[in-house]
Design a protein around this motif. Structure first.
Motif, short mmCIF file in Angstrom:
data_model
loop_
_atom_site.label_atom_id
_atom_site.label_comp_id
_atom_site.label_asym_id
_atom_site.label_seq_id
_atom_site.Cartn_x
_atom_site.Cartn_y
_atom_site.Cartn_z
N LYS A 108 96.32 -17.85 30.46
CA LYS A 108 97.33 -17.12 30.70
C LYS A 108 97.45 -16.46 32.21
O LYS A 108 98.70 -17.03 32.38
N THR A 109 96.44 -15.90 32.91
CA THR A 109 96.62 -15.67 33.93
C THR A 109 96.41 -15.81 35.15
O THR A 109 97.47 -16.64 35.99
N GLN A 156 94.91 -9.76 40.64
CA GLN A 156 94.10 -9.69 39.73
C GLN A 156 92.99 -8.46 39.09
O GLN A 156 93.61 -7.67 38.48
N TRP A 189 100.04 -17.35 35.40
CA TRP A 189 100.62 -16.73 35.68
C TRP A 189 101.28 -16.69 36.83
O TRP A 189 101.85 -16.07 37.98
N ILE A 190 99.09 -16.04 38.05
CA ILE A 190 99.74 -16.11 38.96
C ILE A 190 99.53 -17.17 39.89
O ILE A 190 100.42 -17.34 40.82
N ARG A 220 105.44 -6.79 35.08
CA ARG A 220 104.79 -8.27 34.70
C ARG A 220 103.64 -8.05 35.64
O ARG A 220 103.08 -8.65 34.49
N GLU A 241 95.57 -8.24 30.53
CA GLU A 241 94.69 -9.44 30.22
C GLU A 241 93.85 -9.99 30.98
O GLU A 241 92.29 -10.20 30.36
N ALA A 261 96.47 -6.00 39.39
CA ALA A 261 97.27 -5.58 38.34
C ALA A 261 96.50 -4.40 36.77
O ALA A 261 97.20 -3.77 36.33
N LEU A 299 100.02 -8.93 33.00
CA LEU A 299 98.58 -9.00 33.90
C LEU A 299 97.58 -8.14 33.88
O LEU A 299 96.71 -9.19 33.62
#
Length: 882
Positions: A424-425, A496, A428-429, A530, A537, A499, A534
């Protein structure tokens, strides 16, 4: 003492040399080993140093052993009597033996080799073949074989007999008498020489070359030490000249030979590389190599190490502690000292507190992970979280290694949860980065330029960020030297960490690198909601990663733990730290501590069953790399010049099963401020480490030995290490000489006069060293002395940094710090009073070390007067020897 008896003895021994050499030569010519060509080349120069170096270079064991036997056919002849009253003669060779018809030849490394070290009258049990027999030593002849113009001699030999004073036979060849049918004239000419050839007592052999003394046969106490089982730990303590280093080298050779025999002929070479000897100087390393060569041990440079060099290799290439272009976190500042001298001298309490801090820190990371998982884990992970929670009592009880074992069994359950979240991350990134790139194709090039302009190290102030990625295991590291790609990786790590911080309601520090990146991104940053998605997670991943391969942190997190420990000490004022210029800087003591912690932690893990069961798996690559460092034998010369931490690191490099660690040293010779200071520090290094003392010296004259004892008493040294001369030694020697109020050209003039006195006294010019108190004086003193020595065709050589060796017969000029472990016939110590001013705390130790390098002649020169602390010794000096 019958001349006829000595003649018979000499003829028998010389004939034995010839027969052993001939048979060894025949076997060498018949061999088909791969090193035959280089072996035969040595045959042309068996009596010189070239042979020694060629022998070292030969890797084939059989060829090397046969050449060694040709060069030294025997080191002792021993007459024995068995329990039935039968007498026999055994010849003992240095390293190996062969079957010689009519001669009983045994290797000194074998059980029968003990005969060479026993006293006359001793009776012991030996293994001969498959039998155990009692043998009593009736007489013993120590031999020093030498071949000149195709004729053997032994120069000198010492003959021990029961109830008799030992005699020194200067030359066996001379003892055989003149040739027959000479009409008696040759006997007439030789009579005077023969009278001088046999002398009662142990005579001194003048040293004409600069090298470690060759002691082919150990005394009874040294012999017992070198034959101890492989799986032992011992430090041999004793004054200079007691053969401590020789004992270590012979022990190594014997154990390598036993390993080879146990593994079968030709397959033992796999063991021969699994040893290392540490030495404090490069100069001593050179002479150690020569000593290894005499024992038939191949000793390449990577087997004899200075600690400073090995420390750098371990820290940079093995553990990744020191910064490189692709990793590492710390920078070594050798000229700095962040810790006070008291801690450097005895770092045990400081290190133990650091160790406790590290273990608490890695345990706390697991506790925090547990707390976080209970807050953010999805419902389908409840069962896993409950299993993890059951480990907390063991963690609180300090059973960290047991927790690691349990976590290892849970990894297959944790992996799917982590992979699900990471997909997922990553998506996203990559999506956010892709949007930036589409808007501006140069965005990551611009970020790279900005990062370069920051002139700030890439250091994470948020310690939790170390759990934001997979440490290079599963994550694809796209760093390829491309600045834009590397900038993207920085962008990824920033998102990372940032967030996760936003999710927890935190922001980076105003002056931090992260804050500068945040400012540069500005409105290009994703929206707050958003980011929090992140962040949630990333918080879950951060928690899960604490339990995945958690054992790795026990080793790899040590440098990070140390920086945190030092920050805490600085804030609390503990240990009187000097604040470093950069948080990345460490001094040598700090780096030694980090290395020791990593080595010991890795060893602890390698002994755990969960590691041993699956040690060959890729996940244990870091531990496999450490296992590859471990040595079958670790030896340390001049151990007291190394710190407790350094010696502990060396001990931690021993094989896990044998833990074979042998060292030697002398507390009275410690000339480093941080060196080993007392026996109570030994147990901290290893609970298995024992100390053994030997006191019989084979170097100094009676007068210099007495001078050394007076000096030792004056400096408050360890008098239990007082040197004892061998019984029946007749090396009386001469008193030391002293010159005061000498300046400028008066110094080389005085030295030249004393050197000429020595030359008039001895037949061949002996080995001579001139010691100066600092490196910047080496060249000037050598040049000035050279001008004075021209009239007698002698040369003084400046041994700059202890690296220049000179030629045999040269007079060497050294900075005092480089001459530990060496010995000379004559030593001149220039600038004793200057040394007292520059090194007041340990100058008397330097004087002791310098004085004990000399076998017969010792001279001291003062620009002013003899230092006050040495004034009680003035009565022991004379002005000159002439």
């Amino acid at each position: 003492m019958s001349k006829n008896g000595i003649q018979v003895l000499a003829n028998e021994a010389l004939e034995a040399f010839e027969r052993v050499e001939t048979l060894a030569h025949e076997q060498l010519e018949n061999t088909s080993q791969r090193d035959l060509s280089s072996s035969l080349a040595v045959l042309q120069s068996l009596t010189g140093n070239a042979a020694l170096h060629n022998l070292e270079s030969i890797t084939d064991r059989k060829a090397r052993d046969l050449l060694a036997l040709m060069r030294t056919p025997s080191i002792a002849r021993v007459a024995v009597e068995d329990s039935d009253g039968q007498t026999d003669i055994y010849y003992i060779s240095r390293t190996t033996s062969i079957a010689v018809p009519g001669i009983k030849l045994a290797s000194y490394r074998s059980d029968l080799g003990r005969l060479a070290s026993l006293d006359v009258g001793d009776e012991e049990e030996f293994e001969i073949g498959n039998r155990r027999v009692w043998l009593r030593v009736l007489e013993r002849l120590e031999l020093r074989p030498y071949k000149d113009q195709h004729a053997w001699d032994s120069t000198p030999s010492v003959w021990y007999r029961e109830s008799e004073v030992p005699v020194t036979i200067q030359s066996l060849r001379t003892a055989t008498g003149p040739a027959a049918n000479d009409g008696g004239f040759m006997a007439f000419l030789a009579s005077g020489e023969a009278d001088r050839n046999v002398v009662e007592g142990l005579t001194h052999q003048i040293r004409t070359a600069m090298a470690l003394r060759d002691q082919a046969v150990l005394d009874k106490f040294q012999d017992e030490i070198f034959r101890l089982p492989l799986a032992r730990q011992l430090i041999i303590l004793g004054p200079p000249g007691t053969g401590k280093t020789t004992t270590l080298i012979k022990r190594l050779g014997q154990k390598l030979a036993l390993e080879s025999t146990a593994d079968g002929e030709g397959r033992g070479e796999s063991f021969s590389g699994r040893w290392v000897m540490f030495t404090p100087s490069e100069l001593l390393k050179h002479y150690l190599k020569e000593a290894f060569g005499r024992e038939g041990i191949a000793a390449p440079d990577d087997r004899i190490k200075t600690w400073s060099k090995r420390r750098h290799e371990l820290a940079r290439q093995v553990f990744g502690i020191l910064k490189t272009t692709s990793g590492g976190t710390l920078i070594l500042k050798e000229e700095r000292q962040h810790l006070p001298s008291a801690v450097a001298q005895d770092p045990r309490d400081w290190f133990d507190q650091f160790r406790a801090f590290h273990q608490q820190r890695v345990a706390e990371a697991l506790r925090q992970g547990m707390t976080t998982l209970q807050e953010v884990s999805p419902a389908h992970a409840d069962q896993v979280v409950q299993r993890l929670a059951k480990l907390l009592p063991a963690l609180d009880g300090g059973q960290l290694l047991g927790v690691y074992s349990e976590l290892h069994d849970l990894e297959d359950v944790l992996a799917p949860l982590l992979e699900e979240s990471r997909k997922k991350t990553d998506l996203w990134i990559d999506g956010e980065a892709g949007a930036l790139f589409r808007q501006n194709k140069s965005v990551f090039n611009e970020l790279a330029t900005f990062l370069d302009s920051l002139n700030q190290p890439d250091e994470e102030e948020d310690e939790e960020s170390e759990f934001d990625d997979d440490g290079g295991e599963e994550a694809v590291q796209r760093q390829s030297g491309n600045a834009a790609h590397e900038a993207f990786q920085v962008y990824r790590r920033f998102l990372q960490s940032y967030a996760r911080s936003r999710f927890k309601g935190r922001r980076p520090g105003k002056a931090s690198r992260a804050a500068r990146i945040l400012e540069w991104l500005g409105d290009r940053l994703p929206g707050d909601e958003r980011l929090k998605e992140l962040g949630e997670e990333m918080t879950l991943q951060n928690a899960l990663r604490r339990f995945r391969n958690a054992w790795k942190r026990y080793v790899l997190d040590v440098p990070v733990s140390y920086r945190a420990f030092r920050r805490q000490c600085l804030s609390q004022g503990s240990f009187e730290y000097q604040r470093p210029e950069s948080s990345a800087h460490v001094d040598t003591t700090e780096l030694d501590a980090i290395l020791l912690m990593m080595l010991r932690s890795a060893r602890e893990l390698m002994l755990q069953r969960f590691v041993q069961r699956r040690f060959d798996e890729a996940k244990f690559a870091d531990l496999q790399r450490v296992a590859g460092l471990l040595q079958q034998q670790v030896l340390v010369d001049e151990a007291t010049d190394f710190s407790v931490l350094q010696l502990a690191c060396m001990e931690a490099l021993t094989d896990l099963k044998t833990r074979s660690f042998f060292a030697c040293g002398d507390f009275n010779q410690r000339v480093t401020g941080y060196g080993l200071r007392s026996r109570d520090q030994l147990e901290w290094i290893s609970a298995k480490l024992e100390a053994c003392s030997i006191n019989t010296v084979y170097r100094q004259s009676r007068k210099l030995n007495g001078f050394a004892f007076e000096l030792l008493t004056l400096m408050g040294g360890d008098l239990s290490a007082q040197a004892q001369l061998p019984e029946h030694s007749n090396h009386e020697g001469v008193p030391p000489v002293l010159a005061e109020q000498l300046r400028g050209q008066d110094v080389p003039s005085w030295l030249s006069a004393r050197i000429k006195e020595i030359e008039r006294t001895v037949k061949d010019m002996p080995s001579i060293a001139v010691l100066v108190p600092s490196e910047d004086q080496v060249k000037p003193v050598a040049e000035a002395l050279n001008r004075q020595l021209e009239t007698i065709s002698m040369r003084a050589v400046a041994c700059v940094d202890g690296q220049v060796l000179g030629d045999e017969g040269d007079i060497r000029v050294f900075d005092l710090q480089h001459i530990k472990g060496l010995e000379f016939e004559a030593v001149f110590f220039v600038g004793v009073d200057a040394l007292a001013e520059t090194k007041p705390e340990i100058f008397d130790r330097f004087v002791y070390v310098g004085a004990t390098r000399a076998a017969t002649y010792l001279g001291m020169v003062c620009e002013g007067s003899l230092p006050e602390r040495l004034l009680p010794l003035r009565k022991l000096f004379v002005a000159k020897w002439g």
